[in-house]
Design an enzyme around this catalytic site. Structure first.
Site, PDB file in Angstrom:
ATOM      1  N   ASN A  12       0.856  -1.191   0.000  1.00 43.94           N
ATOM      2  CA  ASN A  12       0.000   0.000   0.000  1.00 43.94           C
ATOM      3  C   ASN A  12       0.893   1.243   0.000  1.00 43.94           C
ATOM      4  OD1 ASN A  12      -1.450   2.247   1.095  1.00 43.94           O
ATOM      5  ND2 ASN A  12      -3.071   0.858   1.745  1.00 43.94           N
ATOM      6  N   ASP A  14      -0.109   4.479   0.021  1.00 43.38           N
ATOM      7  CA  ASP A  14      -0.812   5.698   0.459  1.00 43.38           C
ATOM      8  C   ASP A  14       0.111   6.698   1.151  1.00 43.38           C
ATOM      9  OD1 ASP A  14      -3.118   4.473  -0.375  1.00 43.38           O
ATOM     10  OD2 ASP A  14      -3.949   4.162   1.625  1.00 43.38           O
ATOM     11  N   HIS A  15       0.986   6.158   2.022  1.00 43.30           N
ATOM     12  CA  HIS A  15       1.711   7.104   2.874  1.00 43.30           C
ATOM     13  C   HIS A  15       2.950   7.706   2.227  1.00 43.30           C
ATOM     14  CE1 HIS A  15      -1.338   6.711   5.720  1.00 43.30           C
ATOM     15  NE2 HIS A  15      -1.171   5.403   5.821  1.00 43.30           N
ATOM     16  N   ARG A  23       4.086  18.687   1.630  1.00 48.11           N
ATOM     17  CA  ARG A  23       4.774  19.817   1.001  1.00 48.11           C
ATOM     18  C   ARG A  23       4.042  20.365  -0.221  1.00 48.11           C
ATOM     19  NH1 ARG A  23      10.139  21.357   2.384  1.00 48.11           N
ATOM     20  NH2 ARG A  23       9.904  21.456   4.637  1.00 48.11           N
ATOM     21  N   HIS A  48      -5.564   3.782  -1.646  1.00 44.25           N
ATOM     22  CA  HIS A  48      -6.884   4.161  -1.142  1.00 44.25           C
ATOM     23  C   HIS A  48      -7.157   5.614  -1.515  1.00 44.25           C
ATOM     24  CE1 HIS A  48      -9.640   4.498   2.708  1.00 44.25           C
ATOM     25  NE2 HIS A  48     -10.279   4.767   1.593  1.00 44.25           N
ATOM     26  N   ARG A  50      -9.257   8.390  -0.837  1.00 49.58           N
ATOM     27  CA  ARG A  50     -10.257   8.794   0.156  1.00 49.58           C
ATOM     28  C   ARG A  50     -11.048   9.971  -0.360  1.00 49.58           C
ATOM     29  NH1 ARG A  50      -8.782   6.609   5.621  1.00 49.58           N
ATOM     30  NH2 ARG A  50     -10.566   7.830   6.318  1.00 49.58           N
ATOM     31  N   ARG A  54      -6.710  12.930   1.104  1.00 50.41           N
ATOM     32  CA  ARG A  54      -5.637  13.341   2.016  1.00 50.41           C
ATOM     33  C   ARG A  54      -4.278  12.740   1.639  1.00 50.41           C
ATOM     34  NH1 ARG A  54      -7.377  10.148   7.490  1.00 50.41           N
ATOM     35  NH2 ARG A  54      -9.338  11.228   7.073  1.00 50.41           N
ATOM     36  N   HIS A  55      -4.294  11.595   0.945  1.00 46.02           N
ATOM     37  CA  HIS A  55      -2.997  11.072   0.472  1.00 46.02           C
ATOM     38  C   HIS A  55      -3.057  10.825  -1.041  1.00 46.02           C
ATOM     39  CE1 HIS A  55      -5.125   7.426   1.637  1.00 46.02           C
ATOM     40  NE2 HIS A  55      -4.833   7.537   2.919  1.00 46.02           N
ATOM     41  N   GLU A  75      -8.626   0.776  -3.204  1.00 45.38           N
ATOM     42  CA  GLU A  75      -9.432   0.806  -1.970  1.00 45.38           C
ATOM     43  C   GLU A  75     -10.396   1.966  -2.045  1.00 45.38           C
ATOM     44  OE1 GLU A  75      -7.753   1.026   1.902  1.00 45.38           O
ATOM     45  OE2 GLU A  75      -6.450  -0.655   1.468  1.00 45.38           O
ATOM     46  N   THR A 105      -7.072   6.494  10.264  1.00 41.91           N
ATOM     47  CA  THR A 105      -6.931   5.390   9.333  1.00 41.91           C
ATOM     48  C   THR A 105      -8.234   4.597   9.389  1.00 41.91           C
ATOM     49  OG1 THR A 105      -5.605   3.435   8.753  1.00 41.91           O
ATOM     50  CG2 THR A 105      -5.793   3.945  11.091  1.00 41.91           C
ATOM     51  N   THR A 106      -8.333   3.547   8.558  1.00 40.31           N
ATOM     52  CA  THR A 106      -9.561   2.765   8.534  1.00 40.31           C
ATOM     53  C   THR A 106      -9.685   2.021   9.870  1.00 40.31           C
ATOM     54  OG1 THR A 106      -9.086   2.498   6.196  1.00 40.31           O
ATOM     55  CG2 THR A 106     -10.883   1.184   7.090  1.00 40.31           C
ATOM     56  N   GLU A 156     -11.204  -9.225   2.999  1.00 35.56           N
ATOM     57  CA  GLU A 156      -9.917  -8.915   3.634  1.00 35.56           C
ATOM     58  C   GLU A 156     -10.197  -8.770   5.127  1.00 35.56           C
ATOM     59  OE1 GLU A 156      -7.289  -6.114   1.761  1.00 35.56           O
ATOM     60  OE2 GLU A 156      -6.485  -5.472   3.700  1.00 35.56           O
ATOM     61  N   HIS A 196      -3.774  -4.624   7.728  1.00 31.24           N
ATOM     62  CA  HIS A 196      -3.882  -3.437   8.583  1.00 31.24           C
ATOM     63  C   HIS A 196      -2.982  -3.573   9.807  1.00 31.24           C
ATOM     64  CE1 HIS A 196      -5.252   0.268  10.348  1.00 31.24           C
ATOM     65  NE2 HIS A 196      -5.835   0.534   9.197  1.00 31.24           N
ATOM     66  N   GLY A 197      -2.015  -2.675   9.861  1.00 33.66           N
ATOM     67  CA  GLY A 197      -1.131  -2.595  11.015  1.00 33.66           C
ATOM     68  C   GLY A 197      -0.022  -3.623  11.045  1.00 33.66           C
ATOM     69  N   GLY A 218       1.058  -1.451   4.376  1.00 38.58           N
ATOM     70  CA  GLY A 218       1.478  -0.127   3.921  1.00 38.58           C
ATOM     71  C   GLY A 218       2.299   0.650   4.923  1.00 38.58           C
ATOM     72  N   HIS A 219       1.646   1.153   5.957  1.00 45.17           N
ATOM     73  CA  HIS A 219       2.252   2.137   6.843  1.00 45.17           C
ATOM     74  C   HIS A 219       3.599   1.694   7.388  1.00 45.17           C
ATOM     75  CE1 HIS A 219       2.839   4.373  10.627  1.00 45.17           C
ATOM     76  NE2 HIS A 219       2.395   5.376   9.905  1.00 45.17           N
TER      77      HIS A 219
HETATM   78  N1  PXP Z   1      -5.997  -3.110   4.090  1.00 44.62           N
HETATM   79  C1  PXP Z   1      -6.920  -2.129   4.127  1.00 44.62           C
HETATM   80  C2  PXP Z   1      -8.291  -2.449   3.663  1.00 44.62           C
HETATM   81  C3  PXP Z   1      -6.584  -0.835   4.562  1.00 44.62           C
HETATM   82  O1  PXP Z   1      -7.525   0.131   4.608  1.00 44.62           O
HETATM   83  C4  PXP Z   1      -5.261  -0.560   4.932  1.00 44.62           C
HETATM   84  C5  PXP Z   1      -4.875   0.817   5.354  1.00 44.62           C
HETATM   85  O2  PXP Z   1      -5.089   1.707   4.339  1.00 44.62           O
HETATM   86  C6  PXP Z   1      -4.327  -1.603   4.854  1.00 44.62           C
HETATM   87  C7  PXP Z   1      -4.723  -2.875   4.454  1.00 44.62           C
HETATM   88  C8  PXP Z   1      -2.905  -1.402   5.192  1.00 44.62           C
HETATM   89  O3  PXP Z   1      -2.767  -1.044   6.523  1.00 44.62           O
HETATM   90  P1  PXP Z   1      -1.385  -0.494   7.028  1.00 44.62           P
HETATM   91  O4  PXP Z   1      -1.114   0.760   6.283  1.00 44.62           O
HETATM   92  O5  PXP Z   1      -1.593  -0.286   8.477  1.00 44.62           O
HETATM   93  O6  PXP Z   1      -0.358  -1.559   6.725  1.00 44.62           O
END
Ligand code: PXP
Length: 248
Positions: A12, A14-15, A23, A48, A50, A54-55, A75, A105-106, A156, A196-197, A218-219
């Site tokens: 992912n 996004d970040h 910036r 994702h 949104r 935001r990202h 997403e 976050t979600t 998921e 996630h996480g 992702g994060h």
């Molecule tokens: N899966 C879904 C559906 C998510 O919304 C996210 C966060 O955007 C992730 C996975 C990835 O989560 P993380 O960025 O915490 O790894």
């Protein structure tokens, strides 16, 4: 590793866009990160879009669709705007997530039980367009059954609570919940993903669950890239996943 045991890694990006947007310039570019992730061993890219942009922004999705060879997992919240964008781009996959404007976050899974009637047309239109639809849900049997009745081929499982709770009994209980949900998903014919996480210290027990065929991360990877580079972070995650799978 034989195909049956292989577990895919969706990265992912996004970040990368979060840092760029801080910036308001073009650097760092999430599409460049996606191309690098592909070289480092990612099997897919997740982004994702949104409502508040935001990202990831619309142009990122356009460029990911044009420049990326890996499958894109788009997403999206179940809104008319996002459905129209998905139908216009026809990404390989769409993952429907809940979205609250004020969240960082979600935060939780989609409520596929209570939201069933609302979700029906979104799932149907995306599936009819040939997009592989997944629902991001908490690891609960009734949510999985609702996914089946909605006609979504993939779920998921939200691993956020598993990652957040203290190591020990609480983490084990959450892991057990995910194991049970993954087994139920397989029993009712759903393809099962998770995410996630997830981080280096939490990924292995999830990757070892045989019914889970894809993780989206992702994060942690983007954060870790600050210290050792994105390629190294992805390779290390890939290695941890492969080892967990081989030992399972
Ligand atoms: N899966 C879904 C559906 C998510 O919304 C996210 C966060 O955007 C992730 C996975 C990835 O989560 P993380 O960025 O915490 O790894």
């Amino acid at each position: 590793m034989d195909e049956k045991r292989y577990i895919r890694l969706g990265v992912n990006v996004d970040h990368v866009a979060t840092v760029r947007n801080a910036r308001g310039i073009a650097h760092p570019d999430p599409v460049r990160a996606a191309l690098l992730a592909a070289e480092a061993g990612a099997d897919g890219i997740t982004a994702h879009l949104r409502e508040d942009r935001r990202h990831i922004v619309d142009d990122d999705i356009e460029r990911l669709m044009n420049e990326l060879e890996l499958p894109l997992n788009f997403e999206m919240a179940a809104t008319d705007e996002m459905r129209d964008i998905a139908l216009r781009h026809k990404p390989h996959a769409a993952c429907i997530v809940p979205e609250k404007r004020e969240e960082l976050t979600t935060e939780g899974g989609l409520d596929a039980v209570k939201g069933h009637n609302y979700l029906v047309p979104y799932v149907r239109e995306l599936v009819d367009a040939g997009i592989r639809v997944s629902l991001f849900i908490d690891p609960e049997k009734d949510q999985l059954d609702a996914a089946v009745s909605l006609g979504a081929p993939v779920v998921e499982l939200h691993t956020g609570t598993y990652c957040e709770v203290e190591e020990g009994a609480a983490r084990e209980a959450e892991l057990h919940r995910i194991q049970e949900a993954a087994a139920h998903a397989a029993a009712v014919g759903l393809e099962c993903h998770a995410g996630h996480g997830l981080a280096f210290d939490t990924v292995a027990p999830i990757a070892a669950i045989p019914a889970i065929v894809e993780l989206n991360i992702g994060h942690f990877l983007i954060g870790e890239a600050i210290f050792g580079g994105l390629e190294g972070a992805i390779k290390q995650m890939r290695d941890l996943m492969d080892r967990a799978r081989a030992e399972e």
